[in-house]
Design a protein around this motif. Structure first.
Motif, PDB file in Angstrom:
ATOM      1  N   TYR A 259       0.832  -1.198   0.000  1.00  0.00           N
ATOM      2  CA  TYR A 259       0.000   0.000   0.000  1.00  0.00           C
ATOM      3  C   TYR A 259       0.872   1.255   0.000  1.00  0.00           C
ATOM      4  CZ  TYR A 259      -3.739   3.244   1.323  1.00  0.00           C
ATOM      5  OH  TYR A 259      -4.638   4.285   1.347  1.00  0.00           O
ATOM      6  N   GLY A 260       1.963   1.218   0.759  1.00  0.00           N
ATOM      7  CA  GLY A 260       2.876   2.361   0.797  1.00  0.00           C
ATOM      8  C   GLY A 260       3.497   2.638  -0.567  1.00  0.00           C
ATOM      9  N   LEU A 261       3.894   1.591  -1.271  1.00  0.00           N
ATOM     10  CA  LEU A 261       4.450   1.747  -2.618  1.00  0.00           C
ATOM     11  C   LEU A 261       3.433   2.377  -3.563  1.00  0.00           C
ATOM     12  CD1 LEU A 261       6.425  -1.546  -3.464  1.00  0.00           C
ATOM     13  CD2 LEU A 261       7.370   0.762  -3.213  1.00  0.00           C
ATOM     14  N   ALA A 262       2.205   1.838  -3.525  1.00  0.00           N
ATOM     15  CA  ALA A 262       1.162   2.323  -4.433  1.00  0.00           C
ATOM     16  C   ALA A 262       0.855   3.803  -4.186  1.00  0.00           C
ATOM     17  CB  ALA A 262      -0.098   1.483  -4.275  1.00  0.00           C
ATOM     18  N   LYS A 263       0.713   4.191  -2.932  1.00  0.00           N
ATOM     19  CA  LYS A 263       0.380   5.577  -2.616  1.00  0.00           C
ATOM     20  C   LYS A 263       1.557   6.509  -2.897  1.00  0.00           C
ATOM     21  CE  LYS A 263      -3.127   6.521  -1.272  1.00  0.00           C
ATOM     22  NZ  LYS A 263      -4.400   6.758  -2.022  1.00  0.00           N
ATOM     23  N   GLU A 264       2.756   6.062  -2.606  1.00  0.00           N
ATOM     24  CA  GLU A 264       3.954   6.879  -2.832  1.00  0.00           C
ATOM     25  C   GLU A 264       4.101   7.247  -4.307  1.00  0.00           C
ATOM     26  OE1 GLU A 264       8.327   5.345  -3.453  1.00  0.00           O
ATOM     27  OE2 GLU A 264       7.888   5.380  -1.316  1.00  0.00           O
ATOM     28  N   GLN A 265       3.810   6.289  -5.180  1.00  0.00           N
ATOM     29  CA  GLN A 265       4.005   6.497  -6.620  1.00  0.00           C
ATOM     30  C   GLN A 265       2.702   6.796  -7.354  1.00  0.00           C
ATOM     31  OE1 GLN A 265       6.968   6.671  -8.008  1.00  0.00           O
ATOM     32  NE2 GLN A 265       8.061   6.105  -6.122  1.00  0.00           N
ATOM     33  N   ASP A 266       1.578   6.836  -6.642  1.00  0.00           N
ATOM     34  CA  ASP A 266       0.265   6.954  -7.269  1.00  0.00           C
ATOM     35  C   ASP A 266       0.134   5.915  -8.385  1.00  0.00           C
ATOM     36  OD1 ASP A 266      -2.313   7.905  -7.740  1.00  0.00           O
ATOM     37  OD2 ASP A 266      -1.631   9.420  -9.179  1.00  0.00           O
ATOM     38  N   ALA A 267       0.471   4.678  -8.038  1.00  0.00           N
ATOM     39  CA  ALA A 267       0.504   3.584  -9.014  1.00  0.00           C
ATOM     40  C   ALA A 267      -0.794   2.786  -8.981  1.00  0.00           C
ATOM     41  CB  ALA A 267       1.689   2.668  -8.729  1.00  0.00           C
ATOM     42  N   ASP A 268      -1.164   2.242 -10.126  1.00  0.00           N
ATOM     43  CA  ASP A 268      -2.329   1.366 -10.200  1.00  0.00           C
ATOM     44  C   ASP A 268      -2.004  -0.033  -9.701  1.00  0.00           C
ATOM     45  OD1 ASP A 268      -4.089   3.263 -11.402  1.00  0.00           O
ATOM     46  OD2 ASP A 268      -3.014   2.987 -13.283  1.00  0.00           O
ATOM     47  N   ILE A 269      -0.745  -0.427  -9.798  1.00  0.00           N
ATOM     48  CA  ILE A 269      -0.296  -1.738  -9.331  1.00  0.00           C
ATOM     49  C   ILE A 269       1.023  -1.570  -8.600  1.00  0.00           C
ATOM     50  CG2 ILE A 269       0.455  -4.062 -10.009  1.00  0.00           C
ATOM     51  CD1 ILE A 269      -1.271  -3.811 -12.506  1.00  0.00           C
ATOM     52  N   SER A 270       1.134  -2.217  -7.445  1.00  0.00           N
ATOM     53  CA  SER A 270       2.420  -2.331  -6.754  1.00  0.00           C
ATOM     54  C   SER A 270       2.673  -3.804  -6.497  1.00  0.00           C
ATOM     55  CB  SER A 270       2.419  -1.547  -5.439  1.00  0.00           C
ATOM     56  OG  SER A 270       1.478  -2.086  -4.527  1.00  0.00           O
ATOM     57  N   LEU A 271       3.939  -4.175  -6.442  1.00  0.00           N
ATOM     58  CA  LEU A 271       4.244  -5.585  -6.184  1.00  0.00           C
ATOM     59  C   LEU A 271       5.568  -5.722  -5.465  1.00  0.00           C
ATOM     60  CD1 LEU A 271       6.443  -6.996  -8.513  1.00  0.00           C
ATOM     61  CD2 LEU A 271       4.620  -6.100  -9.940  1.00  0.00           C
ATOM     62  N   SER A 272       5.667  -6.826  -4.749  1.00  0.00           N
ATOM     63  CA  SER A 272       6.866  -7.120  -3.961  1.00  0.00           C
ATOM     64  C   SER A 272       7.550  -8.365  -4.498  1.00  0.00           C
ATOM     65  CB  SER A 272       6.484  -7.339  -2.495  1.00  0.00           C
ATOM     66  OG  SER A 272       5.841  -8.604  -2.343  1.00  0.00           O
ATOM     67  N   GLY A 273       8.683  -8.686  -3.909  1.00  0.00           N
ATOM     68  CA  GLY A 273       9.346  -9.955  -4.178  1.00  0.00           C
ATOM     69  C   GLY A 273       8.695 -11.055  -3.363  1.00  0.00           C
ATOM     70  N   SER A 274       9.211 -12.271  -3.519  1.00  0.00           N
ATOM     71  CA  SER A 274       8.637 -13.413  -2.804  1.00  0.00           C
ATOM     72  C   SER A 274       9.677 -14.507  -2.622  1.00  0.00           C
ATOM     73  CB  SER A 274       7.426 -13.966  -3.559  1.00  0.00           C
ATOM     74  OG  SER A 274       7.795 -14.383  -4.864  1.00  0.00           O
ATOM     75  N   MET A 275       9.354 -15.417  -1.704  1.00  0.00           N
ATOM     76  CA  MET A 275      10.130 -16.634  -1.489  1.00  0.00           C
ATOM     77  C   MET A 275       9.258 -17.819  -1.877  1.00  0.00           C
ATOM     78  SD  MET A 275      13.081 -15.667   0.003  1.00  0.00           S
ATOM     79  CE  MET A 275      13.675 -17.038   1.012  1.00  0.00           C
ATOM     80  N   LYS A 276       9.848 -19.001  -1.921  1.00  0.00           N
ATOM     81  CA  LYS A 276       9.070 -20.223  -2.096  1.00  0.00           C
ATOM     82  C   LYS A 276       9.590 -21.282  -1.133  1.00  0.00           C
ATOM     83  CE  LYS A 276      11.795 -21.692  -6.147  1.00  0.00           C
ATOM     84  NZ  LYS A 276      11.724 -22.041  -7.588  1.00  0.00           N
ATOM     85  N   GLU A 277       8.661 -22.034  -0.569  1.00  0.00           N
ATOM     86  CA  GLU A 277       8.998 -23.110   0.361  1.00  0.00           C
ATOM     87  C   GLU A 277       8.865 -24.434  -0.382  1.00  0.00           C
ATOM     88  OE1 GLU A 277       7.407 -25.021   4.604  1.00  0.00           O
ATOM     89  OE2 GLU A 277       6.543 -23.166   3.822  1.00  0.00           O
ATOM     90  N   VAL A 278       9.980 -25.141  -0.530  1.00  0.00           N
ATOM     91  CA  VAL A 278      10.012 -26.419  -1.234  1.00  0.00           C
ATOM     92  C   VAL A 278      10.667 -27.452  -0.334  1.00  0.00           C
ATOM     93  CG1 VAL A 278      10.734 -27.645  -3.321  1.00  0.00           C
ATOM     94  CG2 VAL A 278      10.235 -25.193  -3.434  1.00  0.00           C
ATOM     95  N   ASN A 279       9.895 -28.465   0.058  1.00  0.00           N
ATOM     96  CA  ASN A 279      10.403 -29.530   0.930  1.00  0.00           C
ATOM     97  C   ASN A 279      11.041 -28.977   2.199  1.00  0.00           C
ATOM     98  OD1 ASN A 279       9.652 -31.547  -0.971  1.00  0.00           O
ATOM     99  ND2 ASN A 279      11.557 -31.229  -2.094  1.00  0.00           N
TER     100      ASN A 279
END
Length: 306
Positions: free
Chosen positions: A96-116
């Motif tokens: 939400y902070g990213l979206a409001k800071e940039q007045d963006a329609d979409i903001s996204l973050s990185g991610s991890m994955k859990e495998v075994n």
């Protein structure tokens, strides 16, 4: 969040949202006809937290369930979580902070994955990217910084008013996410990991970490979706039409390699289709300014020699 028969996992997902540092949100859980205790578990949380609203529907596909959730949503921005994953405590605040800071329609973050039981980088990068729709779509198609999964992305609700999820098929993300990026006026991405995907045998995307799980049905759906994607982007964003076409062929040669390398006899029909298409467009693909050296090698190995 759409949930179906995840009674051993759904509580963990719910807790990860209730523990968010950003508190002003509504949490819509769509119980997609579960015949285990998933719906009951969601109801129990809703009884204790007024921010949660549980909708019980008959079993449907993912897109239908998500559309029903969207109809019930009232927020300015919307994000999705899968019922077998978890969000970092500051994910909503971060997005939400990213979206409001940039007045963006979409903001996204990185991610991890859990495998075994092991936590691995999934989509992570240290820079903040503020992008036009063309830049955002090309970065999506490259799949090196982020991919088409709905989680880890926050979108202005007006985008969903224009473009709904498809109500047929099994893999809805690949059919709509590029359209959301193309529709956005501005996209901001910062690859710090705020979400964790759990890859397990019952996961809808388990094939992404195990080539042996590829099926003819999955490949057919992807080939159709990527053909439609090329056509859509060529019309919507003509400046990147050549890259959209390259990306479709890139997926084909990648699948060709996986089928051949793993001796996936059940996918021979799909292999024939891929080789026919790549042979037909051999010169265009092989001489594309975007093609990688390993893709040229695969073309020489599996399709024909130059």
């Amino acid at each position: 969040m759409l949930t179906y028969n995840r009674e051993s996992m759904v509580g963990r997902a719910i807790e990860s949202i209730l523990n968010q540092t950003y508190r002003d949100f509504e949490y819509i859980i769509v119980d997609n006809g579960s015949d285990d205790r998933s719906g009951e578990i969601a109801d129990a949380y809703a009884a204790k937290d007024p921010r949660i609203k549980v909708l019980h529907i008959e079993k449907s596909n993912i897109g239908t369930g998500r559309n029903i959730g969207l109809d019930a949503a009232t927020g300015e921005y919307i994000t999705f979580i899968d019922d077998d994953d978890t969000a970092e405590p500051d994910m909503l605040e971060f997005l939400y902070g990213l979206a409001k800071e940039q007045d963006a329609d979409i903001s996204l973050s990185g991610s991890m994955k859990e495998v075994n039981g092991e936590f691995l980088p999934n989509c992570m990068f240290d820079e903040k990217l503020v992008m036009t729709p063309e830049e955002a779509v090309i970065t999506l198609l490259r799949r090196k910084k982020y991919n088409a999964a709905m989680p880890s992305k926050l979108m202005r609700r007006e985008i969903f008013d224009k473009i709904r999820f498809r109500t047929e098929g099994k893999y809805d993300d690949i059919t709509v996410v590029y359209k959301y990026f193309a529709e956005a006026k501005k996209v901001v991405a910062y690859g710090l990991p705020k979400y964790c995907f759990w890859r397990h045998s019952g996961n809808n995307s388990a094939f992404t970490t195990n080539d042996l799980l590829l099926t003819p049905e999955q490949l057919d759906e992807y080939f159709e979706a990527f053909r439609e994607r090329t056509e859509y982007l060529s019309e919507k964003l003509p400046d990147i039409a050549d890259y959209a076409q390259y990306s479709e062929w890139s997926y084909m040669i990648s699948m060709c390699n996986k089928i051949e390398k793993n001796h996936l006899e059940q996918c021979r029909k799909q292999l024939t289709f891929v080789k026919r298409e790549l042979t037909k467009h051999y010169e265009e693909f092989y001489n594309s300014p975007y093609i990688e050296e390993f893709e040229k090698e695969f073309m020489r190995k599996y399709v024909k020699t130059v």
